[in-house]
Scaffold this active site. Structure first.
Site, PDB file in Angstrom:
ATOM      1  N   GLY A 247      -6.172  -4.332  -9.978  1.00  0.00           N
ATOM      2  CA  GLY A 247      -7.078  -4.128  -8.408  1.00  0.00           C
ATOM      3  C   GLY A 247      -7.967  -4.555  -8.211  1.00  0.00           C
ATOM      4  N   THR A 248      -8.685  -3.649  -8.725  1.00  0.00           N
ATOM      5  CA  THR A 248     -10.853  -3.906  -8.282  1.00  0.00           C
ATOM      6  C   THR A 248     -11.218  -5.127  -8.328  1.00  0.00           C
ATOM      7  OG1 THR A 248     -11.195  -1.917  -9.543  1.00  0.00           O
ATOM      8  CG2 THR A 248     -12.846  -3.076  -8.787  1.00  0.00           C
TER       9      THR A 248
ATOM     10  N   GLY B 266     -11.829  -0.596 -12.529  1.00  0.00           N
ATOM     11  CA  GLY B 266     -12.580  -1.573 -12.799  1.00  0.00           C
ATOM     12  C   GLY B 266     -12.743  -1.906 -14.368  1.00  0.00           C
TER      13      GLY B 266
ATOM     14  N   GLY C 254      -5.541  -1.300 -14.948  1.00  0.00           N
ATOM     15  CA  GLY C 254      -6.658  -1.420 -15.259  1.00  0.00           C
ATOM     16  C   GLY C 254      -7.605  -1.498 -15.616  1.00  0.00           C
TER      17      GLY C 254
ATOM     18  N   MET D  78     -10.232   7.002  -0.998  1.00  0.00           N
ATOM     19  CA  MET D  78      -9.453   5.809   0.559  1.00  0.00           C
ATOM     20  C   MET D  78      -8.742   7.130   1.114  1.00  0.00           C
ATOM     21  SD  MET D  78     -10.290   3.218   0.001  1.00  0.00           S
ATOM     22  CE  MET D  78      -9.884   1.852   1.731  1.00  0.00           C
ATOM     23  N   GLY D  79      -7.758   7.879   0.556  1.00  0.00           N
ATOM     24  CA  GLY D  79      -7.085   8.884   1.376  1.00  0.00           C
ATOM     25  C   GLY D  79      -5.658   8.184   1.963  1.00  0.00           C
ATOM     26  N   LEU D  80      -5.674   7.431   0.704  1.00  0.00           N
ATOM     27  CA  LEU D  80      -3.750   7.301   1.988  1.00  0.00           C
ATOM     28  C   LEU D  80      -3.847   6.173   2.443  1.00  0.00           C
ATOM     29  CD1 LEU D  80      -1.920   9.459  -0.093  1.00  0.00           C
ATOM     30  CD2 LEU D  80      -1.885   7.102  -0.960  1.00  0.00           C
TER      31      LEU D  80
ATOM     32  N   LYS E 208       0.918  -1.050  -0.155  1.00  0.00           N
ATOM     33  CA  LYS E 208       0.339  -0.054  -0.048  1.00  0.00           C
ATOM     34  C   LYS E 208       1.233   1.653  -0.254  1.00  0.00           C
ATOM     35  CE  LYS E 208      -3.651   3.045   0.822  1.00  0.00           C
ATOM     36  NZ  LYS E 208      -4.307   3.312  -0.423  1.00  0.00           N
TER      37      LYS E 208
ATOM     38  N   LYS F   1       4.074   5.781 -10.710  1.00  0.00           N
ATOM     39  CA  LYS F   1       3.281   5.318 -11.003  1.00  0.00           C
ATOM     40  C   LYS F   1       2.015   6.484 -11.130  1.00  0.00           C
ATOM     41  CE  LYS F   1      -0.750   2.923  -9.999  1.00  0.00           C
ATOM     42  NZ  LYS F   1      -1.528   1.715  -9.551  1.00  0.00           N
TER      43      LYS F   1
ATOM     44  N   CYS G 116      -2.033   9.887  -6.383  1.00  0.00           N
ATOM     45  CA  CYS G 116      -3.391   9.322  -5.956  1.00  0.00           C
ATOM     46  C   CYS G 116      -3.949  11.571  -6.229  1.00  0.00           C
ATOM     47  CB  CYS G 116      -2.942   9.688  -4.866  1.00  0.00           C
ATOM     48  SG  CYS G 116      -4.521   9.410  -3.755  1.00  0.00           S
TER      49      CYS G 116
END
Ligand code: SIN
Length: 314
Positions: A272-273, A222, A250, A71-73, A45, A165, A131
């Site tokens: 990810g998703t 997603g 992605g 989420m805000g890290l 993370k 990223k 982010c």
């Protein structure tokens, strides 16, 4: 004999699939599950210098075609993840994994990278410049001068393998501009894409947004982001120098999605998703599906088709 192995920056990976930062990789338990899985590597993370609670809930919402999150890290701080990866390397010296860092300022990023540089960590660092979910902090990846400044400062002292990223870009001129900057630096990889930032999902029943932070604005991930992800993988693969590998992220739900990312130029793909929904079994399933596609097409390695997408001009 079909193999899904891949190489980035001279490091070997048995499988070209791994998790995307943020999904089921926040705790030691999450990371242990990834180590035990079929994934070829894991990424932690995105870390900030200190433990962070992140944004208030609800901060993630499942959609028919993906997810929205802000989420805000939330994370356990750099020390936590650095300890994990260094200990893991002691146990498995031949493995390479990814440590993600996402400072909310240049100073934080430089301080964290100094700490990583001075540590025993020998893997890849993924510097998250994308982010979209920290209130008041714009995505660095959309400010090209800032990206240049960050990388210039980082490579004054950082000598370990580093990638960035990136957020998705939506204009071919922006692909040209970001690639021109990235090509000036000894990057090992570029990971594209992070979520499509600041989407808005509305619940028509309640006439309300579905997540609390930032008035409902959040990153979209997603299957609905796959065409944007493929465009960014392809757009950057055509423009970056060959020493910079592409990690494609992605919209990967199945073997065909992974196949398309590789065809567009990805050397590694991150899930990810869908990993969030399915857990580590996703790596078994998607590996099996990709292997079947390769068998059907007569490909034995991902290099047989990586980057070989055809256009009507070929
Ligand atoms: C988050 O924690 O808000 C997600 C991280 C990211 O999109 O980079």
């Amino acid at each position: 004999m079909i193999t899904l192995e891949t190489t980035i920056g001279g490091r070997h990976f048995d499988n070209c699939m791994m998790n995307a930062a943020g999904i089921r990789c926040q705790t030691n338990k999450d990371l242990d599950a990834l180590v035990a899985s079929k994934a070829g590597a894991y990424v932690t993370k995105s870390a900030t210098p200190h433990k962070r609670a992140g944004n208030p809930a609800p901060r993630m919402h499942e959609l028919h075609l993906g997810s929205i999150n802000s989420m805000g890290l939330p994370n356990n701080g750099l020390d936590y993840y650095l300890n994990y990866v260094v200990e893991d390397e002691q146990k498995r010296p031949d493995s390479t994994n990814f440590l993600s860092v996402a400072g909310t300022s240049l100073e934080d990023n430089l301080a964290m990278l100094h700490q990583v540089q001075d540590s025993n960590f020998n893997g890849f660092v993924e510097l998250n410049l994308s982010c979209p979910n920290v209130p008041g902090k714009p995505q660095v990846g959309y400010d090209f001068d800032r990206v240049n400044t960050v990388l210039n400062e980082v490579f004054q002292f950082f000598t370990k393998p580093l990638g960035v990223k990136l957020p998705p870009y939506f204009d071919l001129v922006h692909f040209d501009q970001i690639a021109e900057i990235l090509n000036q630096y000894p990057l090992t990889f570029v990971n594209t894409i992070n979520s499509i930032g600041n989407g808005l999902v509305v619940d028509p029943e309640t006439e309300k947004v579905v997540i609390k932070p930032k008035g409902g604005f959040g990153g979209i991930g997603g299957i609905s982001v796959k065409p944007t992800a493929l465009a960014n993988v392809r757009g950057l693969a055509l423009r970056l120098k060959p020493e910079i590998s592409i990690v494609g992220t992605g919209g990967i739900l199945n073997g065909q999605d992974a196949f398309e990312h590789i065809l567009c130029g990805a050397s590694m793909v991150q899930i990810g998703t869908q990993f969030g929904y399915e857990g580590t079994r996703v790596f078994d399933r998607v590996s099996q599906e990709l292997t079947e596609i390769m068998a059907h097409k007569g490909y034995e390695t991902i290099d047989d088709f990586r980057g070989k997408l055809k256009t009507f001009d070929d």
